[in-house]
Enzyme design. Structure first.
Site, mmCIF file in Angstrom:
data_model
loop_
_atom_site.group_PDB
_atom_site.id
_atom_site.type_symbol
_atom_site.label_atom_id
_atom_site.label_comp_id
_atom_site.label_asym_id
_atom_site.label_seq_id
_atom_site.Cartn_x
_atom_site.Cartn_y
_atom_site.Cartn_z
ATOM 1 N N HIS A 19 -13.643 2.361 -3.032
ATOM 2 C CA HIS A 19 -13.784 1.614 -4.283
ATOM 3 C C HIS A 19 -15.117 0.867 -4.313
ATOM 4 C CE1 HIS A 19 -13.197 -2.322 -2.399
ATOM 5 N NE2 HIS A 19 -12.247 -1.750 -1.668
ATOM 6 N N GLU A 103 -4.949 -0.418 1.204
ATOM 7 C CA GLU A 103 -5.670 -0.988 2.340
ATOM 8 C C GLU A 103 -4.681 -1.641 3.299
ATOM 9 O OE1 GLU A 103 -7.900 -0.849 4.387
ATOM 10 O OE2 GLU A 103 -9.672 -1.806 3.490
#
Length: 207
Positions: A19, A103
């Site tokens: 990202h 994550e």
């Protein structure tokens, strides 16, 4: 016990985008599973990565419709995917979410910098420095070792060429599993946010 990770299933083509940047990235804050949005730099990184990927697929004569697009469900990964797909001329929201691509969580440390944590818990910061692979942050955190179990399980499910948008820790573990790297090296692997990573026929390329 060997410190080298077992080498897992290596897809014929796996494309990975981290990202784009968030304000917490820029400030060095532990982000984990907090839903922090992209900043202006991060949005531009996502667009440029979409342009890079579009050019690569055209050069290699790969049809984007033959690829499976999937992302972590966090907002920063979804926005990155949608900006990249827009640049590629694809419908922004036509991709799958995969919860296992989140994550790793830093538990109660999320939102803090290591410098801030070191002021109140220097012994824990030292433990993390000594064994970053196995260290579990307090308050329900995950270690890289725990993340590897999650990502390894997901990796075994890939059955077609794929484009993945996820996180820095996810990339490190994924690369460690695909390439059979030393556990001690994995948490230190660089993961720039303005690069497209491509595993093809077992080799890693960066564009």
């Amino acid at each position: 016990m060997t410190s080298v990770l077992p080498r897992l299933h290596n897809p014929d083509l796996l494309i990975f985008l981290r990202h784009g940047e968030t304000d917490w990235n820029a400030e060095g804050r532990m982000q984990g599973q907090k839903d922090i949005p992209l900043n202006a730099t991060g949005m531009e990184q996502a667009r440029r990565n979409g342009q890079r990927l579009k050019a690569y697929l055209e050069d290699e004569r790969i049809d984007a419709s033959d690829l499976d697009f999937l992302a972590s469900p966090l907002g920063r990964t979804r926005m990155t995917m949608e900006l990249a797909r827009t640049e590629m001329g694809l419908v922004p929201g036509a991709y799958r979410l995969e919860d296992r691509l989140k994550e790793l969580t830093f538990g109660s440390w999320e939102g803090s910098t290591l410098e801030e944590i070191a002021e109140t818990a220097p012994e824990l910061v030292e433990q993390r420095r000594t064994d970053k692979w196995g260290f579990v942050p307090p308050g329900g955190g995950e270690s890289y070792e725990m993340l590897a179990q999650r990502i390894g399980g997901w990796l075994q499910t890939i059955d077609r060429p794929s484009v993945v948008v996820a996180h820095g820790g996810v990339f490190r573990v994924l690369r460690g599993l695909l390439e059979g790297l030393d556990r001690r090296r994995v948490p230190k692997l660089p993961v720039p946010q303005d690069v497209v990573f491509i595993w093809r026929d077992g080799r890693l390329e960066e564009i």
